[in-house]
Design an enzyme around this catalytic site. Structure first.
Site, PDB file in Angstrom:
ATOM      1  N   ARG A 289      65.414  84.300  44.680  1.00  0.00           N
ATOM      2  CA  ARG A 289      64.169  83.915  45.355  1.00  0.00           C
ATOM      3  C   ARG A 289      64.591  82.827  46.339  1.00  0.00           C
ATOM      4  O   ARG A 289      64.706  81.662  45.972  1.00  0.00           O
ATOM      5  CB  ARG A 289      63.150  83.376  44.353  1.00  0.00           C
ATOM      6  CG  ARG A 289      62.741  84.372  43.267  1.00  0.00           C
ATOM      7  CD  ARG A 289      61.563  83.830  42.472  1.00  0.00           C
ATOM      8  NE  ARG A 289      61.460  84.395  41.139  1.00  0.00           N
ATOM      9  CZ  ARG A 289      60.792  85.511  40.845  1.00  0.00           C
ATOM     10  NH1 ARG A 289      60.195  86.179  41.778  1.00  0.00           N
ATOM     11  NH2 ARG A 289      60.733  85.938  39.602  1.00  0.00           N
TER      12      ARG A 289
ATOM     13  N   GLU B 130      50.606  86.779  30.103  1.00  0.00           N
ATOM     14  CA  GLU B 130      50.966  85.370  30.345  1.00  0.00           C
ATOM     15  C   GLU B 130      49.955  84.646  31.231  1.00  0.00           C
ATOM     16  O   GLU B 130      49.789  83.444  31.122  1.00  0.00           O
ATOM     17  CB  GLU B 130      52.381  85.261  30.924  1.00  0.00           C
ATOM     18  CG  GLU B 130      52.557  85.938  32.271  1.00  0.00           C
ATOM     19  CD  GLU B 130      53.954  85.709  32.860  1.00  0.00           C
ATOM     20  OE1 GLU B 130      54.439  86.613  33.539  1.00  0.00           O
ATOM     21  OE2 GLU B 130      54.532  84.643  32.632  1.00  0.00           O
TER      22      GLU B 130
ATOM     23  N   GLU C 182      44.839  94.768  18.179  1.00  0.00           N
ATOM     24  CA  GLU C 182      43.436  94.567  17.813  1.00  0.00           C
ATOM     25  C   GLU C 182      42.655  93.925  18.956  1.00  0.00           C
ATOM     26  O   GLU C 182      41.481  94.212  19.159  1.00  0.00           O
ATOM     27  CB  GLU C 182      43.335  93.677  16.555  1.00  0.00           C
ATOM     28  CG  GLU C 182      43.507  94.441  15.255  1.00  0.00           C
ATOM     29  CD  GLU C 182      44.874  95.081  15.065  1.00  0.00           C
ATOM     30  OE1 GLU C 182      45.862  94.538  15.585  1.00  0.00           O
ATOM     31  OE2 GLU C 182      44.956  96.141  14.405  1.00  0.00           O
TER      32      GLU C 182
ATOM     33  N   THR D 187      58.729  95.900  40.742  1.00  0.00           N
ATOM     34  CA  THR D 187      58.315  94.769  39.902  1.00  0.00           C
ATOM     35  C   THR D 187      57.680  95.335  38.644  1.00  0.00           C
ATOM     36  O   THR D 187      56.938  96.319  38.713  1.00  0.00           O
ATOM     37  CB  THR D 187      57.304  93.833  40.607  1.00  0.00           C
ATOM     38  OG1 THR D 187      56.651  93.020  39.611  1.00  0.00           O
ATOM     39  CG2 THR D 187      56.228  94.582  41.373  1.00  0.00           C
TER      40      THR D 187
HETATM   41  O1  F6P Z   1      57.334  89.244  38.872  1.00  0.00           O
HETATM   42  C1  F6P Z   1      57.459  89.716  37.595  1.00  0.00           C
HETATM   43  C2  F6P Z   1      57.475  88.641  36.568  1.00  0.00           C
HETATM   44  O2  F6P Z   1      58.018  89.310  35.514  1.00  0.00           O
HETATM   45  C3  F6P Z   1      56.162  87.967  36.167  1.00  0.00           C
HETATM   46  O3  F6P Z   1      55.367  88.665  35.278  1.00  0.00           O
HETATM   47  C4  F6P Z   1      56.647  86.663  35.600  1.00  0.00           C
HETATM   48  O4  F6P Z   1      55.668  85.677  35.647  1.00  0.00           O
HETATM   49  C5  F6P Z   1      57.781  86.335  36.493  1.00  0.00           C
HETATM   50  O5  F6P Z   1      58.319  87.579  36.924  1.00  0.00           O
HETATM   51  C6  F6P Z   1      58.840  85.462  35.896  1.00  0.00           C
HETATM   52  O6  F6P Z   1      59.927  85.461  36.765  1.00  0.00           O
HETATM   53  P1  F6P Z   1      61.141  84.438  36.819  1.00  0.00           P
HETATM   54  O7  F6P Z   1      61.356  83.924  35.443  1.00  0.00           O
HETATM   55  O8  F6P Z   1      62.269  85.234  37.345  1.00  0.00           O
HETATM   56  O9  F6P Z   1      60.734  83.368  37.765  1.00  0.00           O
END
Ligand code: F6P
Length: 328
Positions: free
Chosen positions: A76, A227, A192, A130
């Protein structure tokens, strides 16, 4: 009249996803088929800035269709967010005579690519990769199907220990902005309750459901939590809340985490990646630019890349209803 494409660069960027290697293979081999040169760009945009390139031919991608991760690596890149970074990247592409780019990644990858393409009038095409399945213009992103199967397999194992101990498990799955993984893996594993970012079902409802679960004689309870869920702040806080309010529950938490991003791609993801790679190269040859390859109702189609990043795909509300009915 668009410029004839003689050399294509391919990169993976952002979070990796199973099926990325199959997509790279498809791009490289389609280039070879049409006698177009192909260059692998390592570590996404960061490698483009640093000129980390390697010429690829049909044999460079032997035996990778079945491999998880991305052999081109990913990153990134913060530097690519700057004008200076993008200038360095452009200079490297020109030096290497690269005419167009295939970008495999998610919305961050596409957004960066669009800015770059506009600045330098450089042809780009996106392949959605993704596990979150959150990109508009495609029913499926690469890696989503595999991640679902990985999650379901893990939850099945958690169910074994949960029912042996008569426990409640909060299982967190990935999905920052969308609940596709939670919802589908939840229904697929008989959870559930399923908590997704799109709907705040409320803690009261959760308690009611758990009470009902006990009364009806269930030997284990799985609550699947995306999450990005808004109901509680995170799975550990949800656990504390339930332990405080339902004293007879023995609660555990399991965060599946990055294991969901790894592993051999499913056949579905391999086939999808293969089709998307062919379409990406052929579309660039036909002068297409600033589009993403998507699959809609099993047909590979192009979608404007600027629209693909303008929001997120919607969850299947019907699945929430199905889950509620089956959670009797
Ligand atoms: O973009 C996919 C994803 O798996 C998200 O669901 C998650 O929040 C994120 O990547 C975590 O990415 P990293 O740990 O590489 O920053």
């Amino acid at each position: 009249m668009p410029k004839t494409i003689k050399k294509i660069g391919v990169l993976t960027s952002g979070g990796d996803a199973p099926g990325m290697n199959a997509a790279i293979r498809s791009v490289v081999r389609t280039c070879a088929f049409y006698k177009i040169k192909c260059v692998g760009i390592y570590r996404g945009y960061q490698g483009m800035i640093e000129g980390d390139f390697k010429d690829l031919n049909a044999r460079s991608v032997n035996n990778i269709i079945n491999k998880g991760g991305t052999f081109l690596k990913t990153a990134r890149s913060q530097e690519f967010r700057t004008k200076e970074g993008r200038k360095l990247a452009y200079d490297h592409l020109v030096k290497k005579n690269i005419d167009a780019l295939v970008l495999i990644g998610g919305d961050g990858t596409f957004t960066g690519g669009m800015i770059f393409s506009k600045e330098y009038n450089f042809p780009i095409i996106g392949i959605p990769g993704t596990i979150d399945n959150d990109i508009l213009g495609t029913n499926f992103t690469l890696g989503y199907d595999t991640a679902l199967n990985t999650a379901v397999e893990a939850i099945d194992k958690i169910r074994d220990t949960a029912s042996s101990h008569k426990r409640l498990f909060f299982v967190e799955v990935m999905g920052r902005d969308v609940g596709h993984i939670a919802l589908n893996a939840g229904v697929g594993s008989g959870a559930e309750e399923i908590l997704v970012p799109e709907e705040n079902l409320g803690l009261e409802r959760l308690l009611e459901s758990l009470l009902k679960s006990r009364k009806t004689g269930k030997s284990s309870t799985i609550v699947l939590v995306a999450e990005g869920d808004k109901t509680g702040n995170n799975v550990f806080e949800l656990r504390d809340y339930v332990e405080e309010n339902l004293k007879d529950y023995d609660v555990r938490v399991s965060v599946l985490g990055h294991m969901q991003r790894g592993g051999a791609p499913s056949c579905f993801d391999r086939v999808l990646a293969s089709k998307m790679g062919v379409k990406a190269v052929e579309s660039l040859m036909n002068g297409k630019n600033n589009v993403m390859v998507g699959t809609i109702n099993n047909i590979i189609e192009l979608y404007p890349i600027d629209k693909a990043v303008k929001g997120h795909t919607k969850i299947d509300e019907e699945l929430l209803r199905v889950s509620d009915i089956l959670n009797i």
